[in-house]
Design a protein around this motif. Sequence first.
Motif, mmCIF file in Angstrom:
data_model
loop_
_atom_site.group_PDB
_atom_site.id
_atom_site.type_symbol
_atom_site.label_atom_id
_atom_site.label_comp_id
_atom_site.label_asym_id
_atom_site.label_seq_id
_atom_site.Cartn_x
_atom_site.Cartn_y
_atom_site.Cartn_z
ATOM 1 N N PHE A 335 27.728 28.000 -9.888
ATOM 2 C CA PHE A 335 27.739 29.312 -9.231
ATOM 3 C C PHE A 335 26.765 29.403 -8.068
ATOM 4 N N VAL A 338 28.819 28.208 -5.273
ATOM 5 C CA VAL A 338 29.732 29.274 -4.825
ATOM 6 C C VAL A 338 28.991 30.243 -3.917
ATOM 7 N N SER A 355 25.165 40.808 -7.796
ATOM 8 C CA SER A 355 24.495 39.918 -8.743
ATOM 9 C C SER A 355 23.706 40.700 -9.784
ATOM 10 N N SER A 393 27.153 33.993 -18.681
ATOM 11 C CA SER A 393 27.459 34.973 -17.632
ATOM 12 C C SER A 393 26.191 35.438 -16.944
ATOM 13 N N ALA A 396 25.374 32.752 -14.521
ATOM 14 C CA ALA A 396 26.310 32.776 -13.396
ATOM 15 C C ALA A 396 26.000 33.906 -12.433
ATOM 16 N N THR A 397 25.790 35.116 -12.953
ATOM 17 C CA THR A 397 25.549 36.260 -12.064
ATOM 18 C C THR A 397 24.190 36.159 -11.369
ATOM 19 N N SER A 399 22.858 33.291 -10.435
ATOM 20 C CA SER A 399 23.008 32.246 -9.424
ATOM 21 C C SER A 399 23.870 32.678 -8.246
ATOM 22 N N ILE A 400 24.708 33.677 -8.427
ATOM 23 C CA ILE A 400 25.578 34.120 -7.336
ATOM 24 C C ILE A 400 24.824 34.961 -6.316
#
Length: 505
Positions: A335, A338, A355, A393, A396-397, A399-400
């Motif tokens: 992520f 991304v 995020s 999750s 992921a959030t 890292s975004i």
Amino acid sequence: MAEREATIAPKSLEDFDPQKKPKKNKFACGYAILASMTPILLGYDIGVMSGAAIYIKRDLKVTDVQIEILLGIINLYAPIGSYIAGRFSDWFGRRYTIVLAGVIAFTGAILMGLSPNYAFLMFGRFFAGVAVGFFFIASVYISEVSPSYSRGFLTSLPEVFVNAGILIGYISNLGFSKLPLRYGWRVMLGIGVIPSIFLAVAVLAMPESPRWLVSKGRIGEAKKVLQKISDSKEEAQQRLTDIKEIIGISSDCDDDIVSVTKVQGKGVWKEIFIYPTPAVRHIFIASIGIQFFQQATGIDAVVLYSPEIFEKAGITSDINKLLATIAVGFVKTVFILVATFFLDRVGRRMLLLTSVGGLIISLLTLAVSLTIIENSRTKLTWAIWLSIATVLSYAATFSIGMGPITWVYCSEIFPLRLRSQGVSIGAVVNRITSGVIAMTFLSLMKAITIGGVFFLFAGIAILAWVFYYIMLPETQGKTLEEIEGSFGNFWRKSNTSLTTEEVRN
């Protein structure tokens, strides 16, 4: 009228084509990648310690509090490195500062890998911590060599390599877990000497930052670097002119070496703390806030204590805990990649708000599921899988947005005269906050339960969202010399800017 029409050149189909986005300069990308590889050592240390702590505790017979101190103390040593790096980079340049970071990291890895006892291990952690404090210079360097249209992508690369280092550290834990107890964790820590040697040498292939060169009056050298990292001579000349203006050098001056009256780094503390302009005050508060909230929402607790979190969720096998931890590292790395492709398209502000919104949902769900598991007398398979899913999750959030943008944003908002030491202050706040979280997580978990800890992190994430919405204007697509004009009014909307006259006043 006829004469006017005759002077208008006929348009071809090509005139109606959408304007092509400039290609990323290969030299700027190459230098950014080299500089970005240095934080891989920070990531490796964070990742490998999460698993090594399991075996250190068993081998050296230490307590949970000693493990907390061992894992978190590196962040309290980091401010020493940040202070040294901020001064050193103003005096000797960004490139040699990054080389010095590699040398100090090498020393720390050797000492930790050879540690006969807990006290010696803590001594090695001191050098590792000082090296961690140096790594923010990579973001400063990249922001200064990057064109504005790709600065977000390139400046986010250090965070990519931090996450790659974390993933490698997790895999190292699994790979060396089969070694005898007394050797396994030492090999895990000592293997860090290999990348530190490679990186310290590789960084010497980079040129010095053109902005630093101009600040030292070395115009000729800066011009050569800018011609390499720009797409045209015109762009290189414009960038040089902008930097000269900030430094206080006449744009008409074309000498290779000039005398600079402004001393880079001198008077920075007074300008930041004692008599800041409205813009500088806003920039400083934004920098401190974004660095604080990045760590206060618990990311290092999740990264360092993933095995303990998964154990609380119901996973008992060491191998399964390490495998689940590797999944966290994999998700973070994917992520973050991304995020790098959206930074220069979507913008910093939107990604940050999205995020943090995801973090709030993930943290609240994780807190609820872990509370249910802890208070249940039977094994709840659905709650275990929900806990694992929400940890992923959360990773992921984070890292975004929060992960990469924190360093991108801080490295680009400070004016050149304040940048190195300004970013170093933010790095100190980041590391101290991380250290407090890392050194209190296990104790907090016992005091208010693991679910309570994540409810606490969720509350902090809500405050972070409000802070970002109010305090952080958009910086996407602006040159470093233009960004300062976006600050000075805490309630200013994301895309408006102060005039040059307002900034000076």
